[in-house]
Design an enzyme around this catalytic site. Structure first.
Site, PDB file in Angstrom:
ATOM      1  N   ARG A   1      -8.865  -8.234  11.561  1.00 39.42           N
ATOM      2  CA  ARG A   1      -8.864  -9.282  10.533  1.00 39.42           C
ATOM      3  C   ARG A   1      -9.717 -10.454  10.985  1.00 39.42           C
ATOM      4  O   ARG A   1      -9.406 -11.615  10.725  1.00 39.42           O
ATOM      5  CB  ARG A   1      -7.431  -9.724  10.254  1.00 39.42           C
TER       6      ARG A   1
ATOM      7  N   ASP B   1      -7.045   4.060  10.478  1.00 36.76           N
ATOM      8  CA  ASP B   1      -6.736   3.426   9.195  1.00 36.76           C
ATOM      9  C   ASP B   1      -7.912   3.735   8.282  1.00 36.76           C
ATOM     10  O   ASP B   1      -9.041   3.326   8.557  1.00 36.76           O
ATOM     11  CB  ASP B   1      -6.542   1.913   9.394  1.00 36.76           C
TER      12      ASP B   1
ATOM     13  N   CYS C   1     -10.344  -8.028  16.864  1.00 38.25           N
ATOM     14  CA  CYS C   1      -9.415  -8.163  15.743  1.00 38.25           C
ATOM     15  C   CYS C   1      -9.989  -7.580  14.461  1.00 38.25           C
ATOM     16  O   CYS C   1     -11.108  -7.867  14.065  1.00 38.25           O
ATOM     17  CB  CYS C   1      -9.082  -9.627  15.508  1.00 38.25           C
TER      18      CYS C   1
ATOM     19  N   ARG D   1       0.815  -1.196   0.000  1.00 40.86           N
ATOM     20  CA  ARG D   1       0.000   0.000   0.000  1.00 40.86           C
ATOM     21  C   ARG D   1       0.855   1.255   0.000  1.00 40.86           C
ATOM     22  O   ARG D   1       0.575   2.221  -0.676  1.00 40.86           O
ATOM     23  CB  ARG D   1      -0.906  -0.032   1.234  1.00 40.86           C
ATOM     24  N   TYR D   2       1.886   1.234   0.790  1.00 38.23           N
ATOM     25  CA  TYR D   2       2.781   2.395   0.896  1.00 38.23           C
ATOM     26  C   TYR D   2       3.939   2.219  -0.070  1.00 38.23           C
ATOM     27  O   TYR D   2       4.273   1.102  -0.439  1.00 38.23           O
ATOM     28  CB  TYR D   2       3.298   2.514   2.327  1.00 38.23           C
TER      29      TYR D   2
ATOM     30  N   LYS E   1      -2.933   4.770   6.969  1.00 43.47           N
ATOM     31  CA  LYS E   1      -3.074   5.387   8.286  1.00 43.47           C
ATOM     32  C   LYS E   1      -3.089   6.915   8.197  1.00 43.47           C
ATOM     33  O   LYS E   1      -2.304   7.500   7.465  1.00 43.47           O
ATOM     34  CB  LYS E   1      -1.926   4.941   9.181  1.00 43.47           C
TER      35      LYS E   1
ATOM     36  N   ARG F   1       7.215   0.002   1.647  1.00 47.77           N
ATOM     37  CA  ARG F   1       7.113  -1.080   2.630  1.00 47.77           C
ATOM     38  C   ARG F   1       5.862  -1.920   2.381  1.00 47.77           C
ATOM     39  O   ARG F   1       4.887  -1.440   1.819  1.00 47.77           O
ATOM     40  CB  ARG F   1       7.102  -0.522   4.054  1.00 47.77           C
TER      41      ARG F   1
ATOM     42  N   CYS G   1      -3.300 -17.523  15.412  1.00 45.75           N
ATOM     43  CA  CYS G   1      -3.128 -16.695  16.606  1.00 45.75           C
ATOM     44  C   CYS G   1      -3.341 -17.587  17.812  1.00 45.75           C
ATOM     45  O   CYS G   1      -4.120 -18.533  17.745  1.00 45.75           O
ATOM     46  CB  CYS G   1      -4.161 -15.572  16.630  1.00 45.75           C
TER      47      CYS G   1
ATOM     48  N   ASP H   1     -11.229  -0.146  13.905  1.00 49.99           N
ATOM     49  CA  ASP H   1     -11.654  -0.218  12.505  1.00 49.99           C
ATOM     50  C   ASP H   1     -13.132  -0.547  12.351  1.00 49.99           C
ATOM     51  O   ASP H   1     -13.772  -1.033  13.276  1.00 49.99           O
ATOM     52  CB  ASP H   1     -10.849  -1.305  11.777  1.00 49.99           C
TER      53      ASP H   1
ATOM     54  N   CYS I   1      -8.434 -12.331  19.491  1.00 50.73           N
ATOM     55  CA  CYS I   1      -8.873 -11.085  20.111  1.00 50.73           C
ATOM     56  C   CYS I   1     -10.245 -10.738  19.551  1.00 50.73           C
ATOM     57  O   CYS I   1     -10.449 -10.760  18.338  1.00 50.73           O
ATOM     58  CB  CYS I   1      -7.895  -9.965  19.788  1.00 50.73           C
TER      59      CYS I   1
END
Ligand SMILES: *Cc1c(COP(=O)(O)O)cnc(C)c1O
Ligand code: SF4
Length: 438
Positions: free
Chosen positions: A144, A340, A142, A122-123, A347, A126, A135, A303, A139
């Site tokens: 995702r 985001d 989360c 995206r950037y 971000k 990076r 995981c 999000d 969480c």
């Protein structure tokens, strides 16, 4: 045997009657005994939901699976679990099934900016490289959520190789973010393999790993793992503490090992309603983090993912928290508050306003206490280096080894003297349509 405290002892004994401390602190034992259903949860904590609630919770778990390590479970305050920040992050709430129309499966459009399956590019310089689909704890907040717990989304060696190949063939990439899932749920061998491959790519300057294991599975940070990580500097690690109660004897020991191995540590928190959305909680958290050599990096606005409605706070709450941190405590203990951008804009940093006004030669600012002050701009500023084009500025390129033409993008272009662009205009508006039809 005694584990660290009575609560852990009690939980461990309920899991297995001949448990030893060496079992409890073995990350594989922790994973093997992860709590994956409501019955086990009730049994281990000695609590009981009424049958209607239990049915609704079971529905929730069908959609968004449950997994809690015995260690993280042991941090729940059983006497007041309903309000407990650990419980709320780990245990499903029936609110998760109330999907709001503003919520999306992939709010950040990570799947769209994806040149190969597990990479988000995206950037400019990076990439996010989702090397693990697993995981140790799921969480509840989360972002995702759509991926977590889906065994089909665990990347295999071939998919990871394709990601590495993409990085190898894309020289602009200088920074890799290993994420997932949690990269530390991969085996030591696989972690070593991925890091070695990345080390061998000349244009990769730094690698970062995002992991929640120091918070939910601190025993994963073994001496063997740390010895591997040490061989792959410069390596940075970002962890994910959301509440000061998560900083325990065990998590401190994990952080100490990583810091002692020379790994710079950062932390990304998510602002979560009813969990950490208060200036005093966040302040306590950042203080404890820096005491343990972890630099608060980001504080995320929650999000717009499916099933997170009950965790979201207004952005104003985040600004209020930033207002209470900036100036009031050590600068290096203050994270950047970011949202985001829904739809994949990346971000965006949010701050209280410190810049109050301008004139041709003065800038009016305010500080954290409310002092209003004027900064006199320099009278004879000479733009010695020129403006944003290294190629054109022989002086600058002679000072920067290997400097190349610099191509300004976005708002940067409007500031550049050498770019002809004078405005950035959204493409798909009626106004622009009319122009092209005229
Ligand atoms: C957050 C993120 C990064 C890294 O951003 P930094 O601001 O450099 O930490 C890179 N790629 C994606 C897709 C991200 O979401
Ligand atoms: S550790 Fe990270 S990826 Fe895994 S469930 Fe938690 S927030 Fe999601």
């Amino acid at each position: 045997m005694t584990i660290y405290d009575d609560k852990q002892q009690e939980i461990a004994e309920k899991i297995s009657s001949d448990v030893k401390l060496s079992n409890w602190t073995d990350w594989k034992w922790q994973l093997k005994h992860s709590i994956r259903n409501i019955d086990t949860f009730e049994k281990l904590l000695g609590i009981q939901f009424d049958s209607q609630e239990r049915n609704q919770l079971a529905e929730t778990v069908k959609r968004f699976p449950l997994a809690i390590t015995p260690y993280y479970l042991s941090l729940i305050d059983t006497d007041n679990y309903i309000n407990d920040p650990i419980y709320k992050q780990a245990f499903p709430s029936i609110s998760e099934l109330m999907v709001n129309s503003a919520e999306m499966r992939d709010p950040l459009d990570e799947d769209k900016d994806s040149p190969v399956p597990i990479i988000t590019h995206r950037y400019p310089d990076r990439v996010l490289f989702q090397v693990s689909g697993m995981c140790s704890m799921y969480c509840r907040h989360c972002t995702r959520k759509r991926r977590v717990g889906d065994v089909d989304l665990i990347p295999n060696r071939q998919e990871i190789s394709r990601g590495i190949e993409y990085i190898r063939n894309t020289p602009v990439i200088r920074d890799i973010l290993l994420s997932g899932g949690d990269p530390f749920l991969l085996s030591d061998e696989n972690i070593d393999w991925i890091l070695t491959e990345l080390d061998n790519i000349p244009h990769v300057e730094v690698v970062r790993i995002g992991t929640r294991t120091p918070v939910v599975l601190p025993y994963r940070i073994t001496d063997d793992l740390v010895n591997i990580l040490k061989r792959h500097h410069p390596l940075w690690i970002n962890t994910h503490f959301n509440h000061p109660r998560e900083i325990t004897k065990s998590s401190k020991a994990a952080l100490r090992k990583l810091a002692d191995a020379g790994i710079p540590l950062g932390n990304q928190s998510v602002l979560l309603a009813g969990i950490n959305d208060h200036p005093i909680i966040i302040k306590k958290l950042v203080h404890k983090l820096v005491q343990n050599r972890v630099r608060p990096y980001y504080l995320y606005q929650c999000d717009l993912s499916e099933g997170l409605k009950h965790f979201r706070t207004p952005i104003g709450k985040g600004i209020e928290i930033m207002e209470s941190l900036i100036g009031h405590t050590s600068g290096f203990a203050v994270p950047a508050y970011v949202i985001d951008a829904p739809g994949g804009g990346g971000k965006i940093r949010l701050m209280p306003n410190y810049l109050l006004s301008w004139s041709h030669d003065k800038v009016v600012l305010r500080n954290f206490e409310g002092v209003i002050t004027a900064y006199q701009e320099p009278e004879n500023y000479e733009n010695f280096f020129g403006n944003l084009n290294i190629y054109d500025s022989k002086l600058l390129s002679s000072m920067l080894e290997g400097a190349e033409e610099y191509k300004a993008t976005g708002i940067e272009r409007l500031l550049s003297d050498l770019d002809e662009t004078i405005s950035l205009v959204p493409e798909n508006t009626d106004r622009i349509e009319r122009r092209s039809n005229a």
